[in-house]
Design a protein around this motif. Structure first.
Motif, PDB file in Angstrom:
ATOM      1  N   ARG A 196      -8.955   0.880  -6.890  1.00 28.71           N
ATOM      2  CA  ARG A 196      -7.795   0.561  -6.070  1.00 28.71           C
ATOM      3  C   ARG A 196      -7.067   1.805  -5.589  1.00 28.71           C
ATOM      4  O   ARG A 196      -6.593   1.865  -4.463  1.00 28.71           O
ATOM      5  CB  ARG A 196      -6.828  -0.320  -6.857  1.00 28.71           C
ATOM      6  N   PHE A 197      -6.948   2.822  -6.453  1.00 30.26           N
ATOM      7  CA  PHE A 197      -6.096   3.945  -6.026  1.00 30.26           C
ATOM      8  C   PHE A 197      -6.873   5.088  -5.379  1.00 30.26           C
ATOM      9  O   PHE A 197      -6.292   5.846  -4.607  1.00 30.26           O
ATOM     10  CB  PHE A 197      -5.182   4.434  -7.163  1.00 30.26           C
ATOM     11  N   VAL A 198      -8.176   5.213  -5.657  1.00 28.99           N
ATOM     12  CA  VAL A 198      -8.928   6.308  -5.016  1.00 28.99           C
ATOM     13  C   VAL A 198      -8.942   6.153  -3.481  1.00 28.99           C
ATOM     14  O   VAL A 198      -8.698   7.137  -2.771  1.00 28.99           O
ATOM     15  CB  VAL A 198     -10.352   6.448  -5.614  1.00 28.99           C
ATOM     16  N   GLU A 246      -7.562   8.860  -0.867  1.00 31.27           N
ATOM     17  CA  GLU A 246      -8.389   9.431   0.197  1.00 31.27           C
ATOM     18  C   GLU A 246      -7.676   9.366   1.534  1.00 31.27           C
ATOM     19  O   GLU A 246      -7.699  10.311   2.320  1.00 31.27           O
ATOM     20  CB  GLU A 246      -9.735   8.695   0.253  1.00 31.27           C
ATOM     21  N   GLU A 247      -7.015   8.238   1.812  1.00 31.02           N
ATOM     22  CA  GLU A 247      -6.351   8.079   3.105  1.00 31.02           C
ATOM     23  C   GLU A 247      -5.100   8.928   3.215  1.00 31.02           C
ATOM     24  O   GLU A 247      -4.753   9.387   4.298  1.00 31.02           O
ATOM     25  CB  GLU A 247      -5.995   6.608   3.343  1.00 31.02           C
ATOM     26  N   HIS A 298     -12.422  14.373   0.207  1.00 26.25           N
ATOM     27  CA  HIS A 298     -11.974  15.655  -0.329  1.00 26.25           C
ATOM     28  C   HIS A 298     -12.779  16.801   0.291  1.00 26.25           C
ATOM     29  O   HIS A 298     -12.222  17.792   0.768  1.00 26.25           O
ATOM     30  CB  HIS A 298     -12.103  15.651  -1.859  1.00 26.25           C
ATOM     31  N   LEU A 299     -14.113  16.620   0.310  1.00 23.00           N
ATOM     32  CA  LEU A 299     -14.978  17.672   0.869  1.00 23.00           C
ATOM     33  C   LEU A 299     -14.730  17.881   2.360  1.00 23.00           C
ATOM     34  O   LEU A 299     -14.972  18.955   2.891  1.00 23.00           O
ATOM     35  CB  LEU A 299     -16.443  17.307   0.643  1.00 23.00           C
ATOM     36  N   GLN A 300     -14.252  16.832   3.018  1.00 21.84           N
ATOM     37  CA  GLN A 300     -13.925  16.961   4.435  1.00 21.84           C
ATOM     38  C   GLN A 300     -12.743  17.906   4.628  1.00 21.84           C
ATOM     39  O   GLN A 300     -12.666  18.626   5.608  1.00 21.84           O
ATOM     40  CB  GLN A 300     -13.557  15.580   4.967  1.00 21.84           C
ATOM     41  N   ARG A 301     -11.828  17.885   3.634  1.00 20.28           N
ATOM     42  CA  ARG A 301     -10.604  18.672   3.770  1.00 20.28           C
ATOM     43  C   ARG A 301     -10.759  20.109   3.304  1.00 20.28           C
ATOM     44  O   ARG A 301     -10.071  20.991   3.789  1.00 20.28           O
ATOM     45  CB  ARG A 301      -9.466  18.005   2.997  1.00 20.28           C
ATOM     46  N   ARG A 306       0.822  -1.198   0.000  1.00 20.66           N
ATOM     47  CA  ARG A 306       0.000   0.000   0.000  1.00 20.66           C
ATOM     48  C   ARG A 306       0.862   1.256   0.000  1.00 20.66           C
ATOM     49  O   ARG A 306       0.583   2.223  -0.697  1.00 20.66           O
ATOM     50  CB  ARG A 306      -0.901  -0.032   1.240  1.00 20.66           C
ATOM     51  N   LEU A 307       1.917   1.184   0.794  1.00 20.53           N
ATOM     52  CA  LEU A 307       2.839   2.315   0.880  1.00 20.53           C
ATOM     53  C   LEU A 307       3.492   2.558  -0.476  1.00 20.53           C
ATOM     54  O   LEU A 307       3.668   3.701  -0.911  1.00 20.53           O
ATOM     55  CB  LEU A 307       3.911   2.002   1.935  1.00 20.53           C
TER      56      LEU A 307
END
Ligand code: C2E
Ligand code: MG
Ligand code: MG
Ligand code: MG
Length: 290
Positions: free
Chosen positions: A76-78, A82-83, A123-126, A24-25
């Motif tokens: 897979r990448f979205v 997000e994280e 995204h909207l959270q940020r 993941r990294l």
């Protein structure tokens, strides 16, 4: 003995978890580089009026081809974006690319084809997007109906209300708000009353079994009836077969999207569809007895 077995299991899981974490990294690292090098791109999938066959809009869908990993699907990448917070750069890239593209089609004399953009809750959270979106519309001389916002039900379930307020701000700008993957969110549908929702997109999973599972047809029927009762429009996603189109037309579904009509395509191919608007759907609708 039991202790030894427990220790082996523990080692096994630890190894497995470490492998996943490093994978993941690595993906996050590659994605960060891809974003910096502007290696992400967009495809556009037509959305059609199921009555007339007119091409009414399209949906922008992210694509990433990595030199080392090959094509990596957004599913897979979205989540990784997000994280890691990369979703902010990616989301802004999508919005500005789409606005530039809509203006380019318009300037080529093809008219204004509205584009639906997937906007992530993370995204909207940020950040609020109303400011950047208003800037983009102004810069490219577009009216608010050139962009449609697709959000999932989970976006409206946030307890703080901060995200919902940011969705409302986009709606206040005049952008249509579409609920994506409708029916999969397990949320209360109360939000349909409280928000300025314009349209629901029935999730592909219901369309897939529309013709061979009575329950799914009953659910699709109910969703379309409910949308009508709330004066919402309905898009069915994932239409792959003529019979699905026939059923959806009978149920009064307004719009459709799916491989039966067209796969996601690059901007040049979409321009060709805009040039010959009837070409895409007319034979398909005729085959479905329209
Ligand atoms: P979504 O928004 O529900 O997009 C529809 C997905 O269904 C797309 O997959 C599309 O290629 C696929 N599809 C369309 N018609 C058919 C069909 O007839 N049959 C089948 N089997 N599939 C069909 P894709 O492009 O792989 O995107 C998957 C998800 O990734 C999207 O689901 C969306 O949640 C996310 N995504 C894609 N682009 C973006 C983006 O720009 N921003 C964000 N935040 N998420 C995105
Ligand atoms: Mg979508
Ligand atoms: Mg969808
Ligand atoms: Mg979906």
């Amino acid at each position: 003995r039991a202790k030894a077995e427990g220790r082996d299991l523990y080692r096994f899981f630890t190894r497995e978890l470490n492998a996943r974490a490093s994978q993941r990294l690595h993906l996050e690292h590659r994605l960060r580089e891809a974003v910096a090098a502007q290696q992400l791109s967009l495809l556009y999938q037509p959305i059609l009026d199921l009555d007339t066959g007119a091409l009414v809009a399209c949906e922008a869908l992210l694509r990433w081809h990595d030199d080392e990993l090959g094509p990596v699907p957004p599913a897979r990448f979205v989540p990784v974006a997000e994280e890691s917070g990369l979703i902010q750069d990616i989301g802004r890239f999508v919005l500005s690319t789409v606005c530039e593209q809509v203006a380019a089609w318009r300037d080529a004399g093809l008219g204004t084809c509205p584009v639906a953009v997937n906007v992530s809750a993370a995204h909207l959270q940020r950040e609020s997007l109303a400011g950047p979106v208003a800037d983009l519309l102004g810069r490219f001389g577009l009216s608010a109906d050139a962009l449609q916002i697709e959000i999932t039900e989970s976006v409206l379930m946030d307890l703080s209300g901060a995200i919902s307020a940011r969705v409302q701000a986009l709606s206040d700008l005049g952008l249509a708000i579409h609920i994506d993957d409708f029916g999969t969110g397990y949320s209360s549908i109360n939000y349909l009353r409280r928000f300025a929702i314009d349209c629901i997109k029935i999730d592909r999973s219901f369309i897939a079994n529309l013709c061979n599972r009575d329950e799914d047809q009953a659910l699709a029927t109910a969703m379309i009836a409910m949308a009508k009762a709330f004066s919402l429009r309905v898009i069915a996603e994932g239409i792959e077969e003529r019979v699905q189109l026939e059923v959806l037309r009978r149920l009064g579904c307004d719009f459709g999207q799916g491989y039966y009509f067209a796969r996601p395509m690059d901007a040049a191919d979409l321009a060709r569809c805009l040039q010959a608007p009837g070409l895409l759907a007319a034979p398909k609708l005729a085959a479905a007895g329209a």
